[in-house]
Design a protein around this motif. Sequence first.
Motif, mmCIF file in Angstrom:
data_model
loop_
_atom_site.group_PDB
_atom_site.id
_atom_site.type_symbol
_atom_site.label_atom_id
_atom_site.label_comp_id
_atom_site.label_asym_id
_atom_site.label_seq_id
_atom_site.Cartn_x
_atom_site.Cartn_y
_atom_site.Cartn_z
ATOM 1 N N SER A 60 0.990 -1.094 -0.059
ATOM 2 C CA SER A 60 0.017 -0.066 -0.046
ATOM 3 C C SER A 60 0.690 1.301 0.069
ATOM 4 O O SER A 60 0.526 2.214 -0.570
ATOM 5 C CB SER A 60 -0.972 -0.073 1.202
ATOM 6 N N VAL A 61 1.951 1.411 0.668
ATOM 7 C CA VAL A 61 2.537 2.386 0.797
ATOM 8 C C VAL A 61 3.473 2.671 -0.500
ATOM 9 O O VAL A 61 3.487 3.829 -1.278
ATOM 10 C CB VAL A 61 3.870 2.363 2.142
ATOM 11 N N GLU A 62 3.929 1.628 -1.241
ATOM 12 C CA GLU A 62 4.325 1.746 -2.542
ATOM 13 C C GLU A 62 3.477 2.257 -3.515
ATOM 14 O O GLU A 62 4.008 3.103 -4.212
ATOM 15 C CB GLU A 62 5.200 0.630 -2.863
ATOM 16 N N LYS A 63 2.198 1.687 -3.606
ATOM 17 C CA LYS A 63 1.187 2.187 -4.267
ATOM 18 C C LYS A 63 0.857 3.720 -4.054
ATOM 19 O O LYS A 63 1.029 4.399 -5.119
ATOM 20 C CB LYS A 63 -0.205 1.319 -4.064
ATOM 21 N N TYR A 64 0.829 4.010 -2.870
ATOM 22 C CA TYR A 64 0.669 5.507 -2.586
ATOM 23 C C TYR A 64 1.763 6.337 -3.216
ATOM 24 O O TYR A 64 1.392 7.461 -3.731
ATOM 25 C CB TYR A 64 0.133 5.847 -1.129
ATOM 26 N N CYS A 65 2.788 6.005 -2.933
ATOM 27 C CA CYS A 65 4.122 6.552 -3.328
ATOM 28 C C CYS A 65 4.034 6.764 -4.936
ATOM 29 O O CYS A 65 4.289 7.701 -5.456
ATOM 30 C CB CYS A 65 5.325 5.860 -2.969
ATOM 31 N N ASN A 66 3.790 5.612 -5.455
ATOM 32 C CA ASN A 66 3.757 5.926 -7.129
ATOM 33 C C ASN A 66 2.583 6.715 -7.522
ATOM 34 O O ASN A 66 2.692 7.256 -8.761
ATOM 35 C CB ASN A 66 3.367 4.350 -7.734
ATOM 36 N N LYS A 68 2.041 9.279 -5.880
ATOM 37 C CA LYS A 68 2.273 10.570 -5.683
ATOM 38 C C LYS A 68 1.593 10.928 -4.353
ATOM 39 O O LYS A 68 1.465 12.418 -4.144
ATOM 40 C CB LYS A 68 2.542 11.672 -6.729
ATOM 41 N N LEU A 69 0.940 10.365 -3.774
ATOM 42 C CA LEU A 69 0.082 10.587 -2.704
ATOM 43 C C LEU A 69 0.895 10.529 -1.427
ATOM 44 O O LEU A 69 0.375 11.275 -0.402
ATOM 45 C CB LEU A 69 -0.929 9.580 -2.645
ATOM 46 N N ILE A 70 1.948 9.949 -1.327
ATOM 47 C CA ILE A 70 2.944 10.089 -0.449
ATOM 48 C C ILE A 70 4.365 10.151 -0.752
ATOM 49 O O ILE A 70 4.358 9.624 -1.814
ATOM 50 C CB ILE A 70 2.979 8.715 0.316
ATOM 51 N N SER A 71 5.013 11.171 -0.330
ATOM 52 C CA SER A 71 6.595 11.382 -0.739
ATOM 53 C C SER A 71 7.354 10.712 0.306
ATOM 54 O O SER A 71 7.204 10.306 1.308
ATOM 55 C CB SER A 71 6.615 12.833 -1.049
ATOM 56 N N LYS A 72 8.624 10.326 -0.145
ATOM 57 C CA LYS A 72 9.601 9.959 0.350
ATOM 58 C C LYS A 72 10.733 11.008 0.709
ATOM 59 O O LYS A 72 11.732 11.056 0.423
ATOM 60 C CB LYS A 72 10.339 8.721 -0.241
ATOM 61 N N PRO A 73 10.235 11.861 1.812
ATOM 62 C CA PRO A 73 11.180 13.044 2.122
ATOM 63 C C PRO A 73 12.207 12.353 3.243
ATOM 64 O O PRO A 73 12.032 11.434 3.613
ATOM 65 C CB PRO A 73 10.290 13.761 2.936
ATOM 66 N N SER A 74 13.363 13.259 3.123
ATOM 67 C CA SER A 74 14.376 12.554 4.100
ATOM 68 C C SER A 74 14.827 14.007 4.805
ATOM 69 O O SER A 74 14.758 14.963 4.440
ATOM 70 C CB SER A 74 15.844 12.135 3.197
ATOM 71 N N ILE A 75 15.442 13.712 6.071
ATOM 72 C CA ILE A 75 15.958 14.727 6.971
ATOM 73 C C ILE A 75 17.333 15.482 6.279
ATOM 74 O O ILE A 75 17.543 16.396 6.357
ATOM 75 C CB ILE A 75 16.023 14.429 8.346
ATOM 76 N N ASP A 76 18.242 14.266 5.945
ATOM 77 C CA ASP A 76 19.351 14.730 5.610
ATOM 78 C C ASP A 76 19.328 14.586 3.948
ATOM 79 O O ASP A 76 19.196 13.567 3.669
ATOM 80 C CB ASP A 76 20.345 13.811 6.300
ATOM 81 N N ILE A 103 -2.240 -1.219 8.554
ATOM 82 C CA ILE A 103 -2.060 -1.533 7.098
ATOM 83 C C ILE A 103 -1.952 0.024 6.508
ATOM 84 O O ILE A 103 -1.941 0.008 5.461
ATOM 85 C CB ILE A 103 -2.753 -2.505 6.524
ATOM 86 N N SER A 104 -2.620 0.783 7.189
ATOM 87 C CA SER A 104 -3.015 2.191 6.649
ATOM 88 C C SER A 104 -1.345 2.758 5.901
ATOM 89 O O SER A 104 -0.235 2.841 6.623
ATOM 90 C CB SER A 104 -3.448 3.208 7.863
ATOM 91 N N PRO A 105 -1.344 3.052 4.961
ATOM 92 C CA PRO A 105 -0.295 3.617 4.184
ATOM 93 C C PRO A 105 0.148 5.098 4.767
ATOM 94 O O PRO A 105 1.259 5.470 4.329
ATOM 95 C CB PRO A 105 -0.567 3.795 2.719
ATOM 96 N N PHE A 110 9.475 8.068 6.614
ATOM 97 C CA PHE A 110 10.508 7.394 5.646
ATOM 98 C C PHE A 110 11.782 8.011 6.260
ATOM 99 O O PHE A 110 11.989 9.153 6.357
ATOM 100 C CB PHE A 110 10.637 7.882 4.354
ATOM 101 N N LEU A 111 12.484 7.066 6.860
ATOM 102 C CA LEU A 111 13.736 7.353 7.939
ATOM 103 C C LEU A 111 14.923 6.761 7.402
ATOM 104 O O LEU A 111 14.850 5.542 6.805
ATOM 105 C CB LEU A 111 13.561 7.121 9.263
ATOM 106 N N ASN A 112 16.301 7.276 7.537
ATOM 107 C CA ASN A 112 17.497 6.598 6.931
ATOM 108 C C ASN A 112 17.462 5.522 8.030
ATOM 109 O O ASN A 112 16.943 5.551 9.040
ATOM 110 C CB ASN A 112 18.625 7.347 6.795
ATOM 111 N N PRO A 113 18.314 4.326 7.691
ATOM 112 C CA PRO A 113 18.135 3.182 8.668
ATOM 113 C C PRO A 113 18.582 3.337 10.041
ATOM 114 O O PRO A 113 18.185 2.864 11.104
ATOM 115 C CB PRO A 113 19.306 2.199 7.742
ATOM 116 N N ASP A 114 19.627 4.327 10.252
ATOM 117 C CA ASP A 114 20.192 4.681 11.628
ATOM 118 C C ASP A 114 18.882 5.287 12.555
ATOM 119 O O ASP A 114 18.764 4.845 13.664
ATOM 120 C CB ASP A 114 21.532 5.471 11.669
#
Length: 181
Positions: A60-66, A68-76, A103-105, A110-114
């Motif tokens: 679901s998260v991937e579908k919503y990203c595709n 463009k309903l959710i973006s993958k922002p990064s702090i850094d 299961i809600s997208p 979206f966080l870096n692994p650390d």
Amino acid sequence: MIIKQKLENKIEILKNENNIKKINNFNNETLDILLKKYNLTNSDDKRMMKQELRRIYSASVEKYCNLKLISKPSIDKNITITEKCHIISFEHLFKNRKYKEAISPFNVLFLNPDLHKFYDNNYLTFNPLEQKIELTELGRNKDDISYYNDKKINVNNLQLEFIEKNYNIIKKRVVIHNEKN
């Protein structure tokens, strides 16, 4: 030109609303099937159900990203690798039978692994009102993560809506995230 742009925006909004309905209907139907399939008093069935829900969540998260309903922002800006991180702990939602929320997208950062590890270990939390990462009591004792305190994470309106609806759970996040099966 302005009218044409407004019309195109309206069409895009309607497409997105239709896609959201389709994805939500699919998720709800799948959830109903899983609830009939698994006996949640059985530990093996419970484990299988968790795996299925996590798979649905990721898809679901991937579908919503595709869409463009959710973006993958990064702090850094230097870190491009991110992981999906539940805002409200999956374990807490599963334990309390809040499967739709699990299961809600929109229950995603979206966080870096650390940073994800720090978040899962309760060194950091997310303040939805200010859309910032904050150090918890545990985190204030760790020098190597102070850089992340007060870093802004942009979330979209749909994510904010989910967060606001569930904000009382998030306020108790440190306790919630420590819960195990």
